[in-house]
Design a protein around this motif. Structure first.
Motif, PDB file in Angstrom:
ATOM      1  N   CYS A  48      -6.402  -0.859   4.659  1.00 24.88           N
ATOM      2  CA  CYS A  48      -5.397  -1.018   5.719  1.00 24.88           C
ATOM      3  C   CYS A  48      -5.567   0.085   6.771  1.00 24.88           C
ATOM      4  O   CYS A  48      -6.211   1.109   6.529  1.00 24.88           O
ATOM      5  CB  CYS A  48      -3.988  -1.011   5.134  1.00 24.88           C
ATOM      6  N   CYS A  60       0.852  -1.193   0.000  1.00 24.94           N
ATOM      7  CA  CYS A  60       0.000   0.000   0.000  1.00 24.94           C
ATOM      8  C   CYS A  60       0.883   1.237   0.000  1.00 24.94           C
ATOM      9  O   CYS A  60       1.874   1.306   0.739  1.00 24.94           O
ATOM     10  CB  CYS A  60      -0.914   0.020   1.222  1.00 24.94           C
ATOM     11  N   CYS A  97      -8.072   0.072  -0.767  1.00 27.18           N
ATOM     12  CA  CYS A  97      -7.277  -0.522   0.320  1.00 27.18           C
ATOM     13  C   CYS A  97      -7.881  -0.139   1.670  1.00 27.18           C
ATOM     14  O   CYS A  97      -8.155   1.032   1.932  1.00 27.18           O
ATOM     15  CB  CYS A  97      -5.827  -0.031   0.229  1.00 27.18           C
ATOM     16  N   CYS A 111      -4.561   3.639   5.652  1.00 27.12           N
ATOM     17  CA  CYS A 111      -5.513   4.284   4.750  1.00 27.12           C
ATOM     18  C   CYS A 111      -6.759   4.733   5.512  1.00 27.12           C
ATOM     19  O   CYS A 111      -7.269   5.835   5.307  1.00 27.12           O
ATOM     20  CB  CYS A 111      -5.899   3.347   3.602  1.00 27.12           C
TER      21      CYS A 111
HETATM   22 ZN   LIG Z   1      -3.666   1.078   2.517  1.00 28.99          ZN
END
Ligand SMILES: [Zn+2]
Length: 655
Positions: A192, A144, A190, A195
């Motif tokens: 994650c 990422c 994404c 993020c």
């Molecule tokens: Zn991410």
């Protein structure tokens, strides 16, 4: 110490001036990328560089690191190709051999993916799908852009690489979070922790399930920030090295590709290389444009080649528009289908013999076409391409621009817009520039009150009322129209005939009713003129090539170029002609596209006795490919010569 004389001071200053210009703008470039597999790390560096040298490439894009390192990296989790022979450094040895032969080397990194050990140790560095799982492709894990693989490890990897190797530039493949994987499967947004946290801090809400405008901006800014960090690192370690990439705001060398794809809708765009290079060189004239000719038919079939003449055409189009020849193959030059390499080889050899012509070129065109698409001004691709092709077929030298940086910096007589017109162009027109707009989107020039938007009017036409303005249409009284037409209250030399009956044959158009609604509006604005076709002429031409539409454009261009065209020729419409400045030379490039048909490329049909007139006064003309001087005559404001024969390409030098 002796004081500098005026002459030595001048020489000294010139030397500084030259040294300050970056190598990619100063030197003739013949670019080759061998996109190596990790198994190719076993290659013999000396033999390999010999093949690059034999191909006459002088800038070489070579796999360096990221997914697989081609040198013995000491950075934790940086996977080293196990095929590097024990005790060797494949990248380092290739670099040394290449530099010894005067070949520059661009290192290629792919920082978008890493291996399982990195993921197992730091799953938070990697892309997290909506289902909580990583995005794995053939054993590689998608990183990422907001995670530690990019933010920490990439910096460690690049610091080591730049400290150790005197590279001439770096290129980054697949930078940032992709929308889909190599198989075209969408990856989504994404999810994650980085993020989620950063998005919430900026937008005060959770990440969307599908990319929306906020997410696009979020991803774009994250990518730009990381790119700037990498740029600063490169420039601090290796100030003379180039950053090569698709993001023109950050790159020194703007990168693009001409390629085919098995699943891409037709028609094929045979002007792809001219389009990419023309656009990049004229939008960012201070940057170099590498448009790589992809040898293979598509990513899943990287060992099957496109037609040989397609390869050659792309390379000639690159150089005819002021960019270097650039060629890509997957793996080394030892291919299982050798046709593409052998097609490109003589082009590279000829360009080497004549390399003095292929650096420092700039377009001499005074007609500008506004670029459409993601980076340019809003317009449909077909509207843009239709106008691009028509200008080429009409041999009107033109430059494609994606911005307005050129205003006040280059001479422009006519700007052509295939879509929306930026308000800022008003200054250009007020100061005497002419503007042609071919779009149902109203330009910001108070062109008349909008009456109605006609959508796909079956059986509608325009009547050509003014035959003086349109001498090409003396045998044509009506031209068809389809798509969007914006009716406004104004008058003009073309008038709308609304849809009427088109069947049965006995009744075709017996109910025709002419109106005064204009299909072209001409308006003076300051010292200039705005000419607006309120319908998508370019898109219709792209798909149907109506001679009536070509005639409208041709005659209007001549009306809007009161000082006359820069170039006149009887060349076949399928000969692309470009007009370039290079130092004190004027270069006329002719690329013969007559071998192209649909998706096929055959040898170009040989052409003879092409008459060319270039505005200006010159004392000599020389056909470089033919290796002979051409008789030159002055005909009024034009220098006139004849190109005796044209195979696939010719270059005429005017001095
Ligand atoms: Zn991410």
């Amino acid at each position: 110490m002796k004081p500098l004389t005026a002459l030595t001071a001048l020489v000294f200053l010139c030397a500084i001036g030259e040294a300050q210009q970056d190598w990619w703008m100063r030197e003739p470039i013949r670019w080759l990328q061998t996109n190596l597999r990790e198994t190719d790390a076993a290659l013999d560096p000396a033999k390999f560089v010999q093949t690059v040298s034999d191909f006459n490439a002088n800038v070489f894009l070579m796999a360096m690191g990221g997914i697989s390192a081609f040198y013995p990296s000491r950075v934790e989790y940086h996977y080293i190709s196990p095929y590097i022979p024990r005790g060797h450094d494949t990248f380092g040895e290739v670099l040394q051999q290449a530099h010894a032969r005067g070949i520059r080397v661009i290192g290629r990194f792919d920082l978008s993916k890493a291996r399982k050990d990195a993921y197992d140790a730091h799953p938070e560095w990697f892309f997290k799908r909506a289902n909580g799982q990583p995005a794995i492709y053939n054993g590689t894990y998608q990183a990422c852009i907001n995670g530690g693989w990019y933010r920490q490890k990439a910096i460690e990897i690049l610091t080591e690489a730049l400290d150790r190797y005197d590279v001439d530039g770096l290129f980054f493949n697949m930078f940032s979070n992709p929308a889909s994987d190599y198989s075209g499967q969408p990856l989504g947004v994404c999810q994650c922790d980085n993020c989620r946290r950063l998005f919430r801090a900026r937008f005060g809400r959770d990440l969307p399930e599908k990319p929306d405008a906020d997410y696009q901006a979020f991803l774009r800014d994250a990518t730009a920030g990381m790119s700037q960090t990498i740029r600063q690192l490169i420039k601090s370690k290796r100030p003379a090295a180039a950053l090569v990439g698709t993001s023109p705001d950050i790159a020194d060398i703007v990168f693009s590709e001409s390629n085919t794809a098995v699943k891409r809708p037709l028609p094929l765009w045979p002007y792809a290389s001219s389009d990419n290079v023309n656009r990049a060189r004229n939008t960012y004239p201070q940057k170099q444009a590498i448009n790589q000719c992809q040898s293979f038919v598509d990513f899943p079939w990287r060992f099957s080649m496109v037609p040989r003449e397609e390869i050659r055409t792309r390379l000639w189009q690159n150089v005819a528009n002021g960019g270097p020849a650039a060629f890509n193959i997957h793996g080394t030059l030892e291919q299982q289908d050798r046709t593409a390499v052998e097609a490109a080889r003589p082009v590279f050899a000829w360009l080497k013999q004549n390399e003095k012509y292929f650096t420092g070129q700039s377009s001499a065109a005074r007609v500008l076409l506004l670029g459409g698409g993601a980076r340019g001004f809003p317009s449909s691709e077909s509207s843009y391409r239709g106008l691009f092709r028509l200008l080429s077929e009409e041999h009107v030298p033109f430059a494609t621009v994606d911005n307005l940086e050129w205003t006040g910096r280059r001479e422009a007589e006519l700007v052509i817009a295939p879509g929306e017109v930026p308000k800022e162009l008003a200054h250009f027109v007020e100061n005497g520039g002419n503007l042609m707009v071919a779009s149902s989107a109203a330009p910001p020039f108070d062109m008349g009150r909008v009456v109605k938007l006609w959508k796909d009017p079956d059986g509608a036409y325009f009547r050509i009322r003014d035959k003086t303005l349109f001498p090409s249409l003396k045998n044509t009284d009506v031209a068809f129209v389809y798509g969007d037409y914006l009716e406004v209250q104004a008058s003009g030399p073309l008038t709308f005939i609304p849809p009427s009956m088109y069947g049965p044959p006995e009744l075709v158009h017996v109910d025709w009713k002419d109106t005064d609604a204009p299909g072209l509006i001409l308006k003076s604005w300051g010292k200039g003129t705005v000419a607006w076709f309120p319908w998508n002429l370019g898109a219709l031409y792209y798909l149907h090539s109506s001679e009536a539409h070509a005639g409208l454009l041709r005659d209007l261009i001549d009306r809007l170029l009161p000082r006359g065209r820069q170039l006149k020729t009887n060349a076949h419409p399928l000969v692309e002609v470009t007009l370039m400045n290079q130092g004190d030379r004027r270069l006329v490039h002719l690329v013969n596209l007559s071998g192209h048909s649909q998706t096929a490329y055959f040898s170009a049909v040989p052409m003879r006795d092409i008459d060319v007139q270039v505005k200006g006064t010159f004392r000599s003309a020389r056909a470089i490919r033919a290796g002979r001087d051409l008789p030159l005559a002055q005909a009024g404001e034009y220098a006139r010569f004849t190109v005796p024969a044209l195979a696939d390409y010719e270059l005429v030098e005017l001095r």
